[in-house]
Design a protein around this motif. Sequence first.
Motif, short mmCIF file in Angstrom:
data_model
loop_
_atom_site.label_atom_id
_atom_site.label_comp_id
_atom_site.label_asym_id
_atom_site.label_seq_id
_atom_site.Cartn_x
_atom_site.Cartn_y
_atom_site.Cartn_z
N TYR A 303 15.55 12.96 14.16
CA TYR A 303 16.00 14.20 13.52
C TYR A 303 15.99 14.03 12.01
N LEU A 304 16.44 12.87 11.57
CA LEU A 304 16.48 12.60 10.13
C LEU A 304 15.07 12.69 9.55
N ILE A 307 14.08 16.24 9.23
CA ILE A 307 14.76 16.91 8.12
C ILE A 307 14.19 16.42 6.78
N PHE A 537 14.31 22.08 15.42
CA PHE A 537 13.45 22.06 14.23
C PHE A 537 12.20 22.93 14.38
#
Length: 666
Positions: A303-304, A307, A537
């Motif tokens: 996820y990081l 992002i 996302f």
Amino acid sequence: MSCVEVKNVFFSYNNGDKEEKILNGINMSVDRGTIYTLIGASGCGKTTLLSCLMCIQKPQSGELKVFNQKSAKIPKLIGFMPQQNSLVAELTINETLQYFGHLYEMKQEIFDERFEMISELLDLPDKNLQIRDLSGGEQRRISLAATIIHDPKLLILDEPTVGLDFLLREKIWEFLFQKTTNDNVTAIITTHYISEAANAHRCGFMRNGILIAEDSPNAILDKLNIESLDEAFYHLCTKKENENQIILESENFGREQNEEKIEEQKIFRPKIMKGLLIKEFHRIRRQPLEIFIIFIMPVFQFYLFLIAIGAIPNDLILGIVNNEDQNCNKYTINNSIPIDKCSEATFSCEFTNHVINNNFQKVLYNTHHQALHDFKESNLFGFVEIPKNFTQIIFDETENRTGAVEVFLDNSKYHLLLYTKSKIMSAFLDFMDELAGRCNVNELIRGRPIKFEELYAPLSFDIRTTLMTAIMLSLPFTMTNIFALLIISDTRIAGVWNRTLLCGVKLTEIILANAIECIFISIVIAASMIIGQDFIFGAEVLGSKFLVFSLITGICIVGFMMGFFISILCDKFQASSGLGQLITILTVFTTGLIWPVESLSPWIIPISYIHPLTFPFIANRNIILKGVEICHSSVILGFFVINAWIIVLAVSSYFLLKTKKFSRNF
Ligand SMILES: Nc1ncnc2c1ncn2[C@@H]1O[C@H](COP(=O)(O)OP(=O)(O)OP(=O)(O)O)[C@@H](O)[C@H]1O
């Protein structure tokens, strides 16, 4: 009738070129329904003898029999208490004993009864306390409780009373007497408390791997004409070896042994499997950091990545040096030159508006020098210099055009450089297309003999999407690999596996329980990644999400198994974590993660091809960006590589386990 027979056993360690003899032709015999204590100076070989008896060590020669057969064949009849506690620190007392109850396939009612009896006997602390919170003596009592929970017929206890107070020691001896007298149980005990040996029916003195005396305590005292066993111990340990040998010799060896029935082993034993899985469940849930590492870390990192990586740079500043028209402020994007003015107007301002305004912040400069100065001194990413004859060049129908738009960019920021180049180039081509149509300029002048058509990846093709296809496999692979390394090494080094195997659990059962655990964790990781990628996302997948999910799950399993294999291969934690790091580095550099396989050095290509991630990366990229299906060769190859690795690692782990099993600290 004897219960244990040890016949002429020799055992030695091979330390490089030196052979260290530990057992030197031991003969020993233990009667059924008796307590036998083994006494001897530290390092004389007592634990080694018990290990040979339990088939943990294999003697070079000699014979050891329990109930006239090998102890490994009748694990449920034996209760073995190792010197090291070998308990799972995160489990509670109740869970620990339940674990052993499951391994011995005990019925719940019988277990409850035994648990209550043993709790009272050993004065166990609150059953909900975790092992890691107990004192040394309390842990020792839990270890003893685990040894006797299934009511075995033979007890082999390596220093069971060490660290316990006098009252408890008395209680344990009382219990042993009861068991031997009433239930015909046999016990072999090693101890450093010589006074305890006086309680035993028989007593064996060991020295330098030889049993130098074996008889009832009173008989030994009589024969030596000595008052106490402490004195006898001193006497036997200090006399010359050959003198001792003459003093006492075993008289009991070679008597008849009765055979206990061997229970038929079922192929699948659900209770054992349940015990192994419940133990893992409690162990993991009690370690929040572990849960974080296994479940959250790969997903969190993914996820990081989504992002952090791939956003459009919005503050890039480009300078403009327009040598054709220094007064461009009068133009706006919508303010384009009409068709009838094509022949008299200049187009450099319109060009800069179109090309620069859409993608960058613009700063106008009068001279090359000023722009260069700011480029060096300020945060200008680069500048575009338009020649004096810009309009003339773009409308020049001859092939002798001179002059060009020059673009000066910061080469040190590679990704921004690529982004800026491609933006300027495509905006320029669009501008020329539009201008050619509006002003009726012929195709050749537009200088576009090559057209790039984007066949695949009609998604917003960017670095993030391409990298994502590899990151979503490499992160779970690396994390599961590290996780398995940490956990398995930890469990092995604590001696938990050895103790588990001694309860009669098969290697295949341990492997299967680990496999079920790793498949479950892999599925959770893969599902969280797909959910995050898609719903949170909105990163598009052109092909089947199920295929991507299967690839991630498969790669997680390979990661687990690789960690499993390495932790069995390396006996030291430092070695296994070093190997784990090497695999992570190979993953980063050789699999196409940050550098395409096509342009790797020829030295690295073979490593790249055998790395478990290289082909699955290609398969994943093709599924996500090209939408290929299961029958596509790259996808078939990706899944083939995953399955091949799983099979190779499973088979090698099995054989490695077989050779290493029961070795000390397994
Ligand atoms: N893996 C090994 N390699 C070489 N020597 C070993 C190994 N393991 C144990 N030994 C040696 O074997 C000898 C016997 O060890 P063992 O543990 O059987 O002694 P012990 O009589 O049980 O001692 P203690 O009463 O202190 O527990 C010791 O000298 C020990 O150093």
